[in-house]
Design a protein around this motif. Sequence first.
Motif, mmCIF file in Angstrom:
data_model
loop_
_atom_site.group_PDB
_atom_site.id
_atom_site.type_symbol
_atom_site.label_atom_id
_atom_site.label_comp_id
_atom_site.label_asym_id
_atom_site.label_seq_id
_atom_site.Cartn_x
_atom_site.Cartn_y
_atom_site.Cartn_z
ATOM 1 N N ASN A 94 0.835 -1.201 0.000
ATOM 2 C CA ASN A 94 0.000 0.000 0.000
ATOM 3 C C ASN A 94 0.872 1.254 0.000
ATOM 4 O O ASN A 94 0.578 2.235 -0.692
ATOM 5 C CB ASN A 94 -0.921 -0.026 1.224
ATOM 6 C CG ASN A 94 -1.765 1.221 1.370
ATOM 7 O OD1 ASN A 94 -1.807 1.812 2.450
ATOM 8 N ND2 ASN A 94 -2.441 1.637 0.315
ATOM 9 N N ALA A 95 1.976 1.216 0.747
ATOM 10 C CA ALA A 95 2.901 2.351 0.777
ATOM 11 C C ALA A 95 3.563 2.550 -0.582
ATOM 12 O O ALA A 95 3.688 3.686 -1.064
ATOM 13 C CB ALA A 95 3.961 2.119 1.855
ATOM 14 N N LEU A 96 3.986 1.462 -1.221
ATOM 15 C CA LEU A 96 4.611 1.565 -2.535
ATOM 16 C C LEU A 96 3.618 2.115 -3.562
ATOM 17 O O LEU A 96 3.979 2.919 -4.429
ATOM 18 C CB LEU A 96 5.136 0.194 -2.973
ATOM 19 C CG LEU A 96 6.267 -0.399 -2.125
ATOM 20 C CD1 LEU A 96 6.543 -1.832 -2.540
ATOM 21 C CD2 LEU A 96 7.528 0.444 -2.239
ATOM 22 N N TRP A 97 2.368 1.684 -3.458
ATOM 23 C CA TRP A 97 1.341 2.174 -4.384
ATOM 24 C C TRP A 97 1.142 3.675 -4.219
ATOM 25 O O TRP A 97 1.058 4.406 -5.219
ATOM 26 C CB TRP A 97 0.024 1.437 -4.138
ATOM 27 C CG TRP A 97 -1.095 1.932 -5.007
ATOM 28 C CD1 TRP A 97 -1.372 1.578 -6.299
ATOM 29 C CD2 TRP A 97 -2.088 2.913 -4.646
ATOM 30 N NE1 TRP A 97 -2.472 2.267 -6.760
ATOM 31 C CE2 TRP A 97 -2.923 3.081 -5.778
ATOM 32 C CE3 TRP A 97 -2.338 3.635 -3.488
ATOM 33 C CZ2 TRP A 97 -4.003 3.968 -5.762
ATOM 34 C CZ3 TRP A 97 -3.415 4.519 -3.464
ATOM 35 C CH2 TRP A 97 -4.233 4.678 -4.588
ATOM 36 N N LEU A 119 4.241 10.271 -7.129
ATOM 37 C CA LEU A 119 5.511 10.691 -7.720
ATOM 38 C C LEU A 119 5.625 10.445 -9.219
ATOM 39 O O LEU A 119 6.527 10.999 -9.860
ATOM 40 C CB LEU A 119 6.671 9.966 -7.018
ATOM 41 C CG LEU A 119 6.766 10.160 -5.503
ATOM 42 C CD1 LEU A 119 7.904 9.318 -4.951
ATOM 43 C CD2 LEU A 119 6.941 11.630 -5.150
ATOM 44 N N LEU A 120 4.747 9.621 -9.800
ATOM 45 C CA LEU A 120 4.944 9.197 -11.183
ATOM 46 C C LEU A 120 3.768 9.574 -12.078
ATOM 47 O O LEU A 120 2.615 9.587 -11.641
ATOM 48 C CB LEU A 120 5.164 7.680 -11.245
ATOM 49 C CG LEU A 120 6.413 7.164 -10.521
ATOM 50 C CD1 LEU A 120 6.415 5.647 -10.472
ATOM 51 C CD2 LEU A 120 7.682 7.682 -11.204
ATOM 52 N N LEU A 150 3.369 -0.441 -10.756
ATOM 53 C CA LEU A 150 3.969 0.691 -11.459
ATOM 54 C C LEU A 150 3.470 0.816 -12.888
ATOM 55 O O LEU A 150 3.403 1.922 -13.438
ATOM 56 C CB LEU A 150 5.496 0.563 -11.464
ATOM 57 C CG LEU A 150 6.200 0.781 -10.123
ATOM 58 C CD1 LEU A 150 7.699 0.617 -10.287
ATOM 59 C CD2 LEU A 150 5.877 2.156 -9.560
ATOM 60 N N VAL A 151 3.113 -0.288 -13.510
ATOM 61 C CA VAL A 151 2.649 -0.236 -14.898
ATOM 62 C C VAL A 151 1.426 0.667 -15.057
ATOM 63 O O VAL A 151 1.370 1.502 -15.975
ATOM 64 C CB VAL A 151 2.376 -1.652 -15.438
ATOM 65 C CG1 VAL A 151 1.649 -1.601 -16.778
ATOM 66 C CG2 VAL A 151 3.688 -2.420 -15.598
ATOM 67 N N PRO A 152 0.398 0.567 -14.172
ATOM 68 C CA PRO A 152 -0.762 1.469 -14.330
ATOM 69 C C PRO A 152 -0.427 2.939 -14.093
ATOM 70 O O PRO A 152 -1.233 3.804 -14.435
ATOM 71 C CB PRO A 152 -1.745 0.954 -13.263
ATOM 72 C CG PRO A 152 -1.342 -0.448 -12.996
ATOM 73 C CD PRO A 152 0.143 -0.454 -13.145
ATOM 74 N N ALA A 153 0.738 3.236 -13.496
ATOM 75 C CA ALA A 153 1.122 4.638 -13.291
ATOM 76 C C ALA A 153 1.488 5.309 -14.609
ATOM 77 O O ALA A 153 1.644 6.527 -14.658
ATOM 78 C CB ALA A 153 2.297 4.725 -12.312
ATOM 79 N N ARG A 154 1.637 4.506 -15.669
ATOM 80 C CA ARG A 154 1.882 5.004 -17.027
ATOM 81 C C ARG A 154 3.174 5.815 -17.131
ATOM 82 O O ARG A 154 3.300 6.737 -17.926
ATOM 83 C CB ARG A 154 0.685 5.816 -17.528
ATOM 84 C CG ARG A 154 -0.610 5.030 -17.571
ATOM 85 C CD ARG A 154 -1.770 5.855 -18.084
ATOM 86 N NE ARG A 154 -2.076 6.986 -17.225
ATOM 87 C CZ ARG A 154 -2.729 6.887 -16.071
ATOM 88 N NH1 ARG A 154 -3.126 5.715 -15.623
ATOM 89 N NH2 ARG A 154 -2.981 7.968 -15.362
ATOM 90 N N CYS A 155 4.154 5.469 -16.276
ATOM 91 C CA CYS A 155 5.451 6.130 -16.353
ATOM 92 C C CYS A 155 6.375 5.326 -17.263
ATOM 93 O O CYS A 155 6.039 4.223 -17.695
ATOM 94 C CB CYS A 155 6.072 6.230 -14.958
ATOM 95 S SG CYS A 155 6.355 4.615 -14.186
#
Length: 491
Positions: A202-205, A211-212, A232-237
């Motif tokens: 949850n913290a990483l999410w 940030l991304l 990280l993939v859904p963050a679209r970075c």
Amino acid sequence: MAISVDTFFLKPDSLGSLQAQIQQMVAEGILSGRFHHGEKLPSSRKLASHLGVSRITVTLAYTELLSNDYLTSRGRSGYYVSDNAPVPPVYTPPPRPHDRVDWDRAIRHRHTGGDTPQKPRDWQRYRYPFIYGQTDPTLFDHANWRLCALRALGQKDIASLTSDYFDQDDPLLVEFIARHTLPRRGITARPEEILITMGAQNALWMAAQLLLDTGRTAVVEDPCYYALRDLLVPARCRLKALRVDADGLPPDALPPETDVIFTTPSHQSPTTATMPLTRRHALLDRARVLDALIVEDDYEFELAFLAAPSPALKSLDRDGRVIYVGSFSKSLFPGLRLGYMVGSEPFIRQARALRASVLRHPPGHLQRTAAYFLSLGHYDTQIRRMSDALHTRREALEQAVADTGLTIAGRGVYGGSSLWMRAPDGTDTTRLAKALRDDDVLIEPGAPFFAGPDRPAHFYRLGYSSIPTARIAPGIRQIAKRLAPQHPNWP
């Protein structure tokens, strides 16, 4: 147990008489497994009133079901599902009509598609469970946890159970983390710089969300914690996977466009490599040059039974660019889902607001129970018990590996709960893991930890947190037997 009358509905488009519809409704509940043997049905008067039909209609439906042995009558007590009724072991709802929604078009952001392995839910039934992240129930101090939970339920702490903290946390838990947990890692932080989370993931999410975006670049270790890539993939970075070496993430290899670095320096996941102090300083220096932020996942630091853990990266940070993530789920039990995040106050303020908009706060009673368990000394006792047991299991595992000629690719410098293993070249450990299940052995294939299409297939992880010491050597022999070229079932 009585079946609630609120679960019964007459469908407007149903065919047949009201009596037949009621019979079908009860029979379907029994045949699907929704109603179990011995459960009491609503009285004919109550069901008739609920459905808006005459009582005699319900009585006739029950009588017909009674004659067909779906129901049984117990004197003046009422009607019950018969012990002879054909109730399946698992409730299976009746099939629904096909959706008319084009979900491929409707869903704009996808959160599936990763290859995060699914651990067997029945892992306890396997004799040799070399799986990571599960605890041995015999090592958990259930008695004192129960006492702390009961204390947190007391009148004195009723506010922790009933209050809506909105975006705040239990002050007792935050104080313990600030005064006891973080100083062990060389970290000093004010309450405004600490946020309680629903575990490390949850913290990483939240860090990724804050940030991304499409214009930023995130660097992850390769191999790495596979669920990190999934979130990280859904963050679209722009996502860059950087291959680790024996000392962890190499700072010199960080690309110049790096914005956020996700790393596990004290206990690299999954290779267990520990980043030396000189490299930690080099990573901070490189991040300063790039003006990049670092998210440090410091899981398992408490399980240091071989040597004192290295200082956390956050403790060396003089710029405020390291966001520190810790968790109690690894050291207590995975179902706890309680962790914490430490960072500069402006970041934590936004993380707190994000958490409030998604889940408000972790349950207050759970936070207060954990605060008591930690502050009364039970946590330290638990860690010592676990460390002693894991040390014994680690020695047994390394000896068994040496005796059978298997190859260790990575072992934690100060402890931990797993070994990173390397099978002979050409071995597919996904197939190996599947074959080993027939031998009552569970291992974790290594391929999902790697990024890219050409992932090494001959690595695997052996966890030893949930397997008794006496079963380690026989389990390792089963693995070696499967790997032996002359074995007819391999490859």
